[in-house]
Enzyme design. Structure first.
Site, PDB file in Angstrom:
ATOM      1  N   GLU A  15       0.805  -1.236   0.000  1.00  0.00           N
ATOM      2  CA  GLU A  15       0.000   0.000   0.000  1.00  0.00           C
ATOM      3  C   GLU A  15       0.832   1.277   0.000  1.00  0.00           C
ATOM      4  O   GLU A  15       0.555   2.201   0.758  1.00  0.00           O
ATOM      5  CB  GLU A  15      -0.969  -0.002   1.186  1.00  0.00           C
ATOM      6  CG  GLU A  15      -1.885  -1.202   1.181  1.00  0.00           C
ATOM      7  CD  GLU A  15      -2.953  -1.183   2.287  1.00  0.00           C
ATOM      8  OE1 GLU A  15      -2.842  -0.365   3.209  1.00  0.00           O
ATOM      9  OE2 GLU A  15      -3.884  -2.005   2.204  1.00  0.00           O
ATOM     10  N   GLU A  44      -5.798 -10.592  -1.940  1.00  0.00           N
ATOM     11  CA  GLU A  44      -6.700 -10.478  -0.776  1.00  0.00           C
ATOM     12  C   GLU A  44      -8.152 -10.384  -1.215  1.00  0.00           C
ATOM     13  O   GLU A  44      -8.914  -9.555  -0.719  1.00  0.00           O
ATOM     14  CB  GLU A  44      -6.345  -9.226   0.046  1.00  0.00           C
ATOM     15  CG  GLU A  44      -4.903  -9.151   0.470  1.00  0.00           C
ATOM     16  CD  GLU A  44      -4.572  -7.887   1.271  1.00  0.00           C
ATOM     17  OE1 GLU A  44      -5.481  -7.193   1.738  1.00  0.00           O
ATOM     18  OE2 GLU A  44      -3.375  -7.611   1.420  1.00  0.00           O
TER      19      GLU A  44
END
Ligand code: XIL
Length: 362
Positions: free
Chosen positions: A156, A267
């Site tokens: 991220e 994910e």
């Protein structure tokens, strides 16, 4: 978990629940909150345990391999490593003949606070933080390099504001203290520490927000030009029942593939909430989970997996990982709206296969 560990965790959950209830203030951001009471865990093995062992060929820890779970500050001021849970997952994977991924080495969330501070509690120097990070990456690599097929080296790091590297103002203390080349450095160290693993840069919304997708493209293209050993882009794929269209998912995978990189889905889950008004501070109310809704979700999973199969055949997409096993344990039960609950995975709360599972396996 053993029954003793479950009992201890349940006690801890009750304390945290009471504290949270006392301090919680409703806000436009969290309009719905019904304080579900924590429930004791059923005795014996959770349904997830068997499913994890039998239905998947790759495992990843949802929290246990994050830096905050492992890297602690000892009483003498020296770092201490706690590998208990990570070892357990490694042993589980081995016993079941599964691959294991490492999530994650460097992330602005779930890092321990101490790492960014000096003895006085002020911001630590660049040199010290670099040494701490390096020590972490090499210690983890020393222990797990033979057990890990791929590593999320940096997680991220693209900002949602301007699609360039997330900086200090955007909650990255790594960027703030180490400067923009922390990403390259982490990859060079990871290459030495995990010589056999593929090295992943992982992020969310790349398939949803074209600007962010392009920002990641620009970043990895330049990294490759500089000889940085990134070989895979991880798409988290926290998506929902309507968005994004499959064509955008396909475009995203092929875009990174065009750079000669592999792609993995890291994910995935499909939420039944679209939360279209969330930019105005409004989230969907909890909906009724009807058989029609599960059919719609199954159709969506099926369409996306058709695209996955195509991209796997093209040699770009290497793995697809779901973020959880049963709906009971999904993080989406508390995100983005605490307590709203969601049903985003392939197995229901009791561990029974849902329509989506049937569609994908028939
Ligand atoms: C989430 C876990 O699922 C939760 O249990 C935890 O409370 C917070 O983190 N992106 C990531 C994951 O990279 O590590 C996050 O996992 C979900 C979003």
């Amino acid at each position: 978990m053993t029954d003793e560990e479950k009992a201890a965790l349940y006690e801890n959950m009750k304390i945290r629940h009471a504290e949270f209830k006392k301090n919680f203030k409703t806000s436009p951001e969290f309009p719905v909150f019904n304080f579900p009471e924590p429930q004791p865990f059923p005795a014996g093995r959770m349904p997830d345990y068997k499913l994890a062992a039998n239905q998947f060929n790759l495992v990843v820890a949802e929290n246990e391999c994050k830096m905050g779970s492992i890297y602690h500050l000892g009483p003498d001021g020296k770092p201490v490593f706690d590998f208990k849970m990570a070892d357990r997952l490694r042993d589980f994977a081995k016993a079941n003949g599964q691959d294991m991924r490492w999530h994650t080495l460097v992330w602005h969330n779930q890092s321990p606070d101490w790492i960014f501070k000096d003895e006085k509690g002020d911001k630590v120097s660049r040199e010290v933080l670099e040494e701490r990070l390096k020590n972490y990456i090499f210690t983890v690599g020393d222990r797990y390099q033979n057990d890990i097929c791929s590593v999320d080296v940096v997680n991220e790091c693209i900002s949602d504001k301007n699609y360039i590297l997330r900086d200090g103002a955007d909650r990255s203390q790594w960027f703030d203290i180490l400067g923009p080349d922390y990403v390259d450095k982490a990859f060079f160290w990871a290459k030495e520490a995990f010589p056999k693993s593929s090295l992943v840069i992982n992020d969310y919304n790349l398939e949803i927000v074209p600007g962010k997708r392009q920002g990641m493209y620009d970043l990895v293209k330049r990294m490759k030009e500089r000889g940085v050993p990134v070989d895979t882009v991880g798409l988290q794929m926290h998506i929902n029942i309507e968005n994004p269209p499959v064509s955008e998912i396909e475009k995203t995978i092929e875009l990174y593939g065009s750079l000669g990189l592999n792609v993995i889905v890291t994910e995935m889950e499909i939420s039944v909430y679209t939360d279209k008004e969330q930019n105005n501070g409004k989230f969907d109310e909890r909906r009724e989970y009807t058989p029609e809704l599960f059919e719609q979700q199954a159709e969506r999973y099926a369409q996306i997996f058709e695209c996955f199969k195509k991209e796997a055949k093209a040699g770009i997409l290497k793995d697809v990982v779901l973020w959880g096993i049963t709906d009971r344990m999904s993080w989406k039960n508390n995100f983005p709206v605490p307590g709203r609950t969601d049903v985003p995975l392939l197995f229901d709360g009791e561990g029974k296969p849902k329509a989506a599972f049937d569609r994908l396996t028939k």
